[in-house]
Design a protein around this motif. Structure first.
Motif, short mmCIF file in Angstrom:
data_model
loop_
_atom_site.label_atom_id
_atom_site.label_comp_id
_atom_site.label_asym_id
_atom_site.label_seq_id
_atom_site.Cartn_x
_atom_site.Cartn_y
_atom_site.Cartn_z
N THR A 122 0.80 -1.19 0.06
CA THR A 122 0.08 -0.07 -0.02
C THR A 122 0.89 1.16 0.15
OG1 THR A 122 -0.07 -0.25 2.45
CG2 THR A 122 -1.87 -1.11 1.09
N PRO A 132 -6.92 5.36 -1.53
CA PRO A 132 -7.62 4.32 -0.81
C PRO A 132 -9.15 4.52 -0.82
CG PRO A 132 -6.59 5.38 0.93
CD PRO A 132 -6.12 6.11 -0.46
N ARG A 135 -12.71 -0.11 1.63
CA ARG A 135 -12.04 -1.27 2.44
C ARG A 135 -12.94 -2.52 2.25
NH1 ARG A 135 -11.26 1.24 8.38
NH2 ARG A 135 -13.39 1.83 7.91
N ASP A 299 -7.76 -3.08 3.51
CA ASP A 299 -7.72 -2.24 2.05
C ASP A 299 -8.40 -2.99 1.07
OD1 ASP A 299 -5.01 -2.21 -0.07
OD2 ASP A 299 -5.08 -3.07 2.21
N TRP A 302 -8.48 0.77 -4.95
CA TRP A 302 -7.65 2.09 -4.93
C TRP A 302 -8.14 2.71 -6.08
CZ3 TRP A 302 -3.37 3.69 -1.61
CH2 TRP A 302 -3.03 3.00 -0.28
#
Length: 413
Positions: A122, A132, A135, A299, A302
């Motif tokens: 990340t 990000p 999630r 996460d 993105w």
């Protein structure tokens, strides 16, 4: 080191065997011919970039042509994947050169206002403006410690039917497409992608069974399905098998509850794992012991905005808003500037350049983080990465960028 002989070029189909070998080595996988062919079936050579040093391929990145569901809309999104640099060529700026070129190519083509990826590490992708944005929830469920949701009602005309997933693509796709417009974070799947998602390679099962399928049938047709595996285990107390849930897709709460009832009452199993649940997964509100779901966050997707006005105008907003954003984008300079974002009561939006004073200031990364409605602008402001220039604007904009359901990243691509 002399990098004068290193070139970055558009890939072609003949590169794939060498690229697959590079990726297998980099991701510590024992690549097999079936895995090479399966992965290669979705690669678009014309959308790959290859780093070549002499005769050796030492770097690679790819983009897949797919759509992504965003708040209130479905938009074309470059699905970035298969990114790697050979360990012999690390720390030489090759990844940066590839990612910069890829993003500039996406922006120049003008088809996809956003790019999206899953990050292996990340810390890498914020350097290129990826934020990000969604999630995912992991669950390790103690099946005997929770009361499952209600199953099929007595006398119901509905029924559950086992299927071979690869033979039921048409039925699964029908349900998936009916649900997809409302599920932020879901990607489009044409027949090629369905075959890839359901490829079910033995080398990737880690000792579990082949993929199983279950369809929820109604007199009007299927309204839900589930995909799962089981992993056989026994201990001194007896059976201790694990149910590995891949997907649960349902068009209504009744089908959703019945599918989970089935999965959580499989004989000889004592635990169930879920890797791609939504942060607001309804199962959390259907069991009597939610703590026994063993939930944990990580996460997921993105987002990188490549065409700022088109991206912000493409999605819907949860509340009316009229805000001037001052945005900085050091890579795609056409995104830098002041933009007036206006959304009405119906959620439809426009985004145009303006010379009016700015209300909020941020970089393109923060807008990518907030794009799917899961990351609050107010939270980013509390972190110091969004600045409120006009008092009261942050609260209104933060509400508008939110959404009524959390995104559900459901598939690593």
């Amino acid at each position: 080191m002399d990098d004068s002989g290193i070139i970055i070029r558009t890939g072609d189909a003949d590169d794939w065997p060498a690229v697959f070998e590079l990726l297998s080595f980099a991701f510590h996988e024992q690549g097999t011919p079936e895995a090479r062919d399966s992965e290669g079936s979705v690669v678009e050579p014309e959308r790959t970039l290859v780093v070549q040093d002499g005769d050796a391929i030492v770097g690679h990145t790819a983009a897949f042509t797919r759509e992504l569901t965003v708040p209130g809309a479905i938009v074309p999104a470059a699905h970035v994947s298969l990114v790697s640099v050979a360990p012999t060529h690390k720390r030489r700026g090759l990844l940066t050169r590839m990612m910069h070129r890829q993003l500039r190519d996406i922006a120049a083509a003008g088809r996809e206002p956003i790019a999206t990826l899953w990050a292996s590490e990340t810390k890498i992708y914020p350097r290129f403006g990826y934020g990000p944005a969604a999630r995912r929830l992991h669950m390790e469920i103690m099946m005997r410690e929770v009361r499952p949701p209600a199953g099929l009602a007595p006398g119901s005309a509905d029924r559950l039917r086992l299927v071979e997933p690869k033979d039921a693509i048409a039925e699964l796709a029908k349900v998936y497409e009916r649900v997809r417009p409302e599920r932020t974070g879901w990607s489009s799947r044409d027949d090629r992608w369905w075959r890839y998602v359901l490829a079910d390679l033995e080398s990737q099962r880690e000792g579990a069974t082949s993929l199983h399928g279950l369809v929820y049938d109604t007199p009007k047709g299927p309204t839900g399905y589930a995909l799962w595996r089981t992993k056989d285990r026994w201990n001194r107390h007896g059976p201790d098998s694990e149910v590995q849930v891949r997907e649960v897709v349902a068009d209504d709460p009744v089908a959703y509850a019945a599918l989970w009832n089935f999965l959580l009452t499989i004989d000889l199993a004592r635990s169930a794992t879920v890797s791609f649940a939504a942060v607001d997964e309804p199962l959390q509100y259907l069991v009597d012991e939610p703590r026994r779901l063993g939930s944990a966050l990580s996460d997921g997707l993105w987002i990188r905005i490549t065409d700022l006005p088109k991206a912000l105008a493409a999605r819907s907003y949860a509340a009316p808003v009229d805000v001037v954003l001052e945005v900085t984008d050091p890579l795609l300079e056409q995104n830098t500037g002041r933009w007036r974002l206006t959304a009405g009561p119906d959620g439809g939006a426009t985004c145009r350049p303006t010379t009016d004073p700015a209300d909020l200031a941020c970089t393109v990364l923060e807008l990518g983080s907030a794009y799917l409605g899961a990351t609050s602008l107010a939270a980013l402001a509390a972190a110091g990465t969004v600045r409120e220039l006009t008092p009261g604007t942050l609260r209104r904009a933060s509400v508008a960028f939110g959404w009524h359901r959390m995104p559900n990243p459901t598939e690593v691509f």
